[in-house]
Write an enzyme that holds these catalytic residues in place. Structure first.
Site, PDB file in Angstrom:
ATOM      1  N   PRO A 143       8.748 -39.597  56.325  1.00  0.00           N
ATOM      2  CA  PRO A 143       8.089 -39.203  57.413  1.00  0.00           C
ATOM      3  C   PRO A 143       8.304 -39.439  59.382  1.00  0.00           C
ATOM      4  CG  PRO A 143       7.264 -41.108  56.791  1.00  0.00           C
ATOM      5  CD  PRO A 143       8.685 -40.992  55.531  1.00  0.00           C
ATOM      6  N   ASN A 144       7.586 -38.615  59.834  1.00  0.00           N
ATOM      7  CA  ASN A 144       7.926 -38.478  60.956  1.00  0.00           C
ATOM      8  C   ASN A 144       9.617 -37.568  61.491  1.00  0.00           C
ATOM      9  OD1 ASN A 144       5.585 -39.713  62.312  1.00  0.00           O
ATOM     10  ND2 ASN A 144       6.082 -41.351  61.321  1.00  0.00           N
ATOM     11  N   ARG A 174      10.753 -37.336  70.871  1.00  0.00           N
ATOM     12  CA  ARG A 174      10.381 -38.187  71.422  1.00  0.00           C
ATOM     13  C   ARG A 174      11.375 -39.360  71.130  1.00  0.00           C
ATOM     14  NH1 ARG A 174       6.658 -35.947  73.173  1.00  0.00           N
ATOM     15  NH2 ARG A 174       3.888 -36.037  72.727  1.00  0.00           N
ATOM     16  N   TYR A 211      17.090 -41.986  68.605  1.00  0.00           N
ATOM     17  CA  TYR A 211      17.070 -41.501  67.882  1.00  0.00           C
ATOM     18  C   TYR A 211      17.901 -40.637  68.119  1.00  0.00           C
ATOM     19  CZ  TYR A 211      13.214 -44.005  65.091  1.00  0.00           C
ATOM     20  OH  TYR A 211      12.703 -44.867  64.407  1.00  0.00           O
ATOM     21  N   ASN A 267      16.625 -40.387  53.837  1.00  0.00           N
ATOM     22  CA  ASN A 267      16.140 -41.221  54.956  1.00  0.00           C
ATOM     23  C   ASN A 267      14.728 -41.593  54.515  1.00  0.00           C
ATOM     24  OD1 ASN A 267      15.378 -43.193  57.107  1.00  0.00           O
ATOM     25  ND2 ASN A 267      16.735 -41.933  58.347  1.00  0.00           N
ATOM     26  N   ALA A 300      10.143 -44.309  57.158  1.00  0.00           N
ATOM     27  CA  ALA A 300       9.323 -45.950  57.378  1.00  0.00           C
ATOM     28  C   ALA A 300       9.173 -46.184  55.710  1.00  0.00           C
ATOM     29  CB  ALA A 300       7.913 -45.802  57.747  1.00  0.00           C
ATOM     30  N   HIS A 331      10.823 -49.354  54.334  1.00  0.00           N
ATOM     31  CA  HIS A 331      10.665 -50.858  54.557  1.00  0.00           C
ATOM     32  C   HIS A 331       9.462 -51.013  53.140  1.00  0.00           C
ATOM     33  CE1 HIS A 331      13.369 -49.763  57.623  1.00  0.00           C
ATOM     34  NE2 HIS A 331      12.738 -49.454  58.579  1.00  0.00           N
ATOM     35  N   ASP A 347      11.218 -47.011  42.729  1.00  0.00           N
ATOM     36  CA  ASP A 347      11.099 -46.824  41.634  1.00  0.00           C
ATOM     37  C   ASP A 347      11.813 -45.442  40.992  1.00  0.00           C
ATOM     38  OD1 ASP A 347      10.068 -49.250  40.632  1.00  0.00           O
ATOM     39  OD2 ASP A 347       7.855 -48.717  40.857  1.00  0.00           O
ATOM     40  N   GLU A 353      21.221 -44.383  51.414  1.00  0.00           N
ATOM     41  CA  GLU A 353      20.753 -43.834  52.322  1.00  0.00           C
ATOM     42  C   GLU A 353      20.848 -44.038  53.363  1.00  0.00           C
ATOM     43  OE1 GLU A 353      17.684 -47.103  51.065  1.00  0.00           O
ATOM     44  OE2 GLU A 353      17.141 -47.483  52.952  1.00  0.00           O
ATOM     45  N   HIS A 375      20.199 -44.478  57.151  1.00  0.00           N
ATOM     46  CA  HIS A 375      19.410 -44.194  58.712  1.00  0.00           C
ATOM     47  C   HIS A 375      20.131 -43.735  60.066  1.00  0.00           C
ATOM     48  CE1 HIS A 375      16.024 -46.205  56.406  1.00  0.00           C
ATOM     49  NE2 HIS A 375      16.688 -47.010  55.465  1.00  0.00           N
ATOM     50  N   ARG A 406      16.840 -54.121  64.579  1.00  0.00           N
ATOM     51  CA  ARG A 406      15.429 -53.916  65.293  1.00  0.00           C
ATOM     52  C   ARG A 406      14.581 -55.107  64.900  1.00  0.00           C
ATOM     53  NH1 ARG A 406      14.209 -47.963  64.191  1.00  0.00           N
ATOM     54  NH2 ARG A 406      13.099 -48.371  66.148  1.00  0.00           N
ATOM     55  N   ARG A 414      11.364 -53.280  60.337  1.00  0.00           N
ATOM     56  CA  ARG A 414      12.827 -52.850  59.549  1.00  0.00           C
ATOM     57  C   ARG A 414      14.103 -53.851  59.024  1.00  0.00           C
ATOM     58  NH1 ARG A 414      10.734 -48.255  62.022  1.00  0.00           N
ATOM     59  NH2 ARG A 414       9.430 -48.924  63.833  1.00  0.00           N
TER      60      ARG A 414
HETATM   61  O1  CA2 Z   1      16.669 -45.397  61.846  1.00  0.00           O
HETATM   62  C1  CA2 Z   1      16.364 -44.636  60.639  1.00  0.00           C
HETATM   63  O2  CA2 Z   1      16.484 -43.616  60.837  1.00  0.00           O
HETATM   64  C2  CA2 Z   1      14.541 -44.492  60.470  1.00  0.00           C
HETATM   65  O3  CA2 Z   1      14.423 -44.666  58.974  1.00  0.00           O
HETATM   66  C3  CA2 Z   1      13.788 -44.096  61.317  1.00  0.00           C
HETATM   67  C4  CA2 Z   1      12.207 -44.222  61.013  1.00  0.00           C
HETATM   68  C5  CA2 Z   1      11.962 -45.690  60.548  1.00  0.00           C
HETATM   69  O4  CA2 Z   1      10.827 -46.059  60.217  1.00  0.00           O
HETATM   70  C6  CA2 Z   1      12.793 -46.577  60.072  1.00  0.00           C
HETATM   71  O5  CA2 Z   1      12.571 -48.091  59.943  1.00  0.00           O
HETATM   72  C7  CA2 Z   1      14.095 -46.124  60.714  1.00  0.00           C
HETATM   73  C8  CA2 Z   1      11.229 -43.654  62.381  1.00  0.00           C
HETATM   74  C9  CA2 Z   1      11.690 -42.108  62.214  1.00  0.00           C
HETATM   75  C10 CA2 Z   1      10.734 -41.739  63.051  1.00  0.00           C
HETATM   76  O6  CA2 Z   1      11.298 -40.779  64.027  1.00  0.00           O
HETATM   77  C11 CA2 Z   1      10.722 -40.518  65.084  1.00  0.00           C
HETATM   78  C12 CA2 Z   1      11.103 -39.436  65.549  1.00  0.00           C
HETATM   79  C13 CA2 Z   1      10.648 -38.667  67.026  1.00  0.00           C
HETATM   80  C14 CA2 Z   1       9.325 -39.594  67.944  1.00  0.00           C
HETATM   81  C15 CA2 Z   1       8.876 -41.002  66.674  1.00  0.00           C
HETATM   82  C16 CA2 Z   1       9.598 -41.150  65.696  1.00  0.00           C
END
Ligand code: CA2
Length: 165
Positions: A9-10, A17, A22, A73, A76, A79, A86, A97, A99, A106, A110
């Site tokens: 997700p995201n 953003r 990232y 990846n 979220a 976590h 599973d 995996e 990240h 962080r 996380r």
């Molecule tokens: O560091 C990573 O790759 C994460 O998997 C990214 C996840 C975060 O929840 C993990 O803790 C670590 C979040 C991805 C969301 O990506 C965004 C990108 C741009 C704007 C907002 C969120």
């Protein structure tokens, strides 16, 4: 060799953003780069992104018998999702995996990965380059497994060896 690249997700928001965390590459750009290096090595990649846990689980299940490994990846869900862990365990495929950020640098929430226990290994904190690192590791693991299987298949059973006199 075929590998599924699964994005949680995201991650479709990358480059738009939170660039300070990232980076500025979009998911499409990351995938295009990854495909470039995969093509050079004769590796086929299947890309998938979803914001829905159930869709990610369905995609993981579809990997059974159709790909040789998974680069994931879980974002979220890393976590929180016992269900994704599973599913990864159920398909029992080599899995790396990835990240983008270093989850251990962080927030406390996380710093625990539930899905890592279902993965062969984890790459965290190297930005989008982590996907390349993960892909190299995964192809190496798959090749080693393939070679071990080939060796086993061509090994002469000890009993047969002894009965040729
Ligand atoms: O560091 C990573 O790759 C994460 O998997 C990214 C996840 C975060 O929840 C993990 O803790 C670590 C979040 C991805 C969301 O990506 C965004 C990108 C741009 C704007 C907002 C969120």
């Amino acid at each position: 060799m075929k590998i599924a690249v699964i994005q949680g997700p995201n991650l479709n928001m990358l480059g738009m953003r939170e660039k300070h965390i990232y980076g500025s590459m979009t998911l499409d750009q990351i995938h295009a780069q990854l495909k470039g290096s995969a093509d050079q090595n004769g590796i086929e990649l299947e890309f998938f992104q979803s914001n829905l846990e159930g869709e990610i689980i369905d995609r993981i299940q579809e990997c059974m018998g159709t790909v040789h490994g998974i680069l994931i990846n879980p974002a979220a869900y890393t976590h929180t999702s016992i269900a994704i862990a599973d599913a990864l365990k159920a398909v029992s495929l080599p899995t790396v995996e990835v990240h983008i950020s270093n989850i251990y640098h962080r927030e406390e929430f996380r710093q625990k990965s539930i899905t890592a226990s279902a993965s062969t290994g984890v790459v965290t904190g190297f930005g989008p380059f982590g996907y390349h690192m993960g892909l190299i590791a995964l192809t190496q693991i798959i090749s080693e497994m393939f070679n071990a299987q080939q060796q086993q298949a061509s090994a002469v059973p000890v009993e047969e060896e002894n009965t040729t006199e």
